[in-house]
Design a protein around this motif. Structure first.
Motif, PDB file in Angstrom:
ATOM      1  N   LYS A 137      -6.972   9.551  -4.046  1.00 14.43           N
ATOM      2  CA  LYS A 137      -6.220   8.297  -3.962  1.00 14.43           C
ATOM      3  C   LYS A 137      -5.841   7.998  -2.520  1.00 14.43           C
ATOM      4  O   LYS A 137      -5.918   6.853  -2.072  1.00 14.43           O
ATOM      5  N   GLN A 138      -5.442   9.027  -1.757  1.00 13.15           N
ATOM      6  CA  GLN A 138      -5.051   8.825  -0.367  1.00 13.15           C
ATOM      7  C   GLN A 138      -6.251   8.412   0.474  1.00 13.15           C
ATOM      8  O   GLN A 138      -6.155   7.520   1.307  1.00 13.15           O
ATOM      9  N   GLY A 141      -7.214   4.807  -0.394  1.00 13.57           N
ATOM     10  CA  GLY A 141      -6.171   3.813  -0.144  1.00 13.57           C
ATOM     11  C   GLY A 141      -5.567   3.243  -1.413  1.00 13.57           C
ATOM     12  O   GLY A 141      -5.109   2.105  -1.426  1.00 13.57           O
ATOM     13  N   ARG A 143      -2.707   2.728  -4.098  1.00 13.70           N
ATOM     14  CA  ARG A 143      -1.243   2.821  -4.052  1.00 13.70           C
ATOM     15  C   ARG A 143      -0.776   3.919  -4.988  1.00 13.70           C
ATOM     16  O   ARG A 143      -1.184   3.991  -6.134  1.00 13.70           O
ATOM     17  N   ARG A 144       0.096   4.759  -4.508  1.00 14.77           N
ATOM     18  CA  ARG A 144       0.608   5.862  -5.319  1.00 14.77           C
ATOM     19  C   ARG A 144       2.060   5.662  -5.709  1.00 14.77           C
ATOM     20  O   ARG A 144       2.565   6.365  -6.551  1.00 14.77           O
ATOM     21  N   HIS A 145       2.739   4.727  -5.051  1.00 14.27           N
ATOM     22  CA  HIS A 145       4.149   4.485  -5.340  1.00 14.27           C
ATOM     23  C   HIS A 145       4.347   3.002  -5.600  1.00 14.27           C
ATOM     24  O   HIS A 145       3.670   2.155  -5.028  1.00 14.27           O
ATOM     25  N   GLN A 147       6.034  -0.478  -5.151  1.00 20.87           N
ATOM     26  CA  GLN A 147       6.682  -1.105  -4.008  1.00 20.87           C
ATOM     27  C   GLN A 147       6.934  -2.564  -4.348  1.00 20.87           C
ATOM     28  O   GLN A 147       6.075  -3.223  -4.938  1.00 20.87           O
ATOM     29  N   ARG A 152       6.221  -4.915   0.474  1.00 19.95           N
ATOM     30  CA  ARG A 152       4.803  -4.969   0.800  1.00 19.95           C
ATOM     31  C   ARG A 152       4.540  -5.973   1.917  1.00 19.95           C
ATOM     32  O   ARG A 152       3.778  -5.715   2.845  1.00 19.95           O
ATOM     33  N   ARG A 155       5.741  -4.605   5.169  1.00 19.20           N
ATOM     34  CA  ARG A 155       4.895  -3.517   5.650  1.00 19.20           C
ATOM     35  C   ARG A 155       3.661  -4.047   6.379  1.00 19.20           C
ATOM     36  O   ARG A 155       3.237  -3.495   7.381  1.00 19.20           O
TER      37      ARG A 155
END
Length: 164
Positions: A137-138, A141, A143-145, A147, A152, A155
């Protein structure tokens, strides 16, 4: 087909100009043009319909040939299957006729282990386990959390430049 050259068309135009007159000649020419266009479209439609009917007949013939071939293949497969089944049954009966029932029942095959009972899997229901690994996932790219929309936007907003 009738061959009209430039000289014949000029002669027909001159006779039409004399007979019909210069006032009505453009209107008559338009009407004749419309009628010729309709006739050409009608002939083209008839040709297309004839071609479609010929193609439909060819497709029907191909369909019957394919159906006959499929029936032949099906009959061949059934025939081969039945022959193989009969050969297997014959071989099985020959092989099993040499065994006697008492020795088969007393063999190790009759003392099979009992089937294990059902045990539910051990799970920690409070911990969610995703199927996709975190490193993937990292790297991709994802999203893991969660927001908020404002976070967003903040950011990804470009930094402010001071006024000159």
């Amino acid at each position: 087909m009738i061959d009209f050259g430039f000289d014949k068309l000029a002669l027909i135009g001159a006779v039409a100009l004399i007979v019909i007159g210069p006032e009505r000649l453009p209107r008559v020419a338009r009407t004749v043009g419309h009628l010729l266009g309709k006739a050409q479209r009608y002939v083209a439609d008839v040709k297309a319909e004839v071609n479609r009917s010929i193609e439909l007949e060819e497709l029907k013939k191909m369909k019957t040939h394919v159906e006959e071939a499929a029936r032949d293949v099906e009959q061949t497969v059934h025939k081969e299957f039945n022959e193989a089944n009969q050969a297997f049954e014959q071989t099985w009966s020959e092989a099993s006729s040499g065994l006697d029932e008492a020795s088969y029942e007393s063999s190790a095959y009759s003392t099979a282990l009992p089937a294990p009972g059902y045990r539910p899997p051990k799970k920690n229901w409070r911990l969610k386990r995703g199927a996709t690994p975190q490193w993937y996932k990292q790297r991709e790219g994802v999203r893991r959390h969660v927001q908020s929309g404002a976070a967003r936007v903040a950011r990804f907003r470009p930094p402010r430049r001071p006024f000159p």
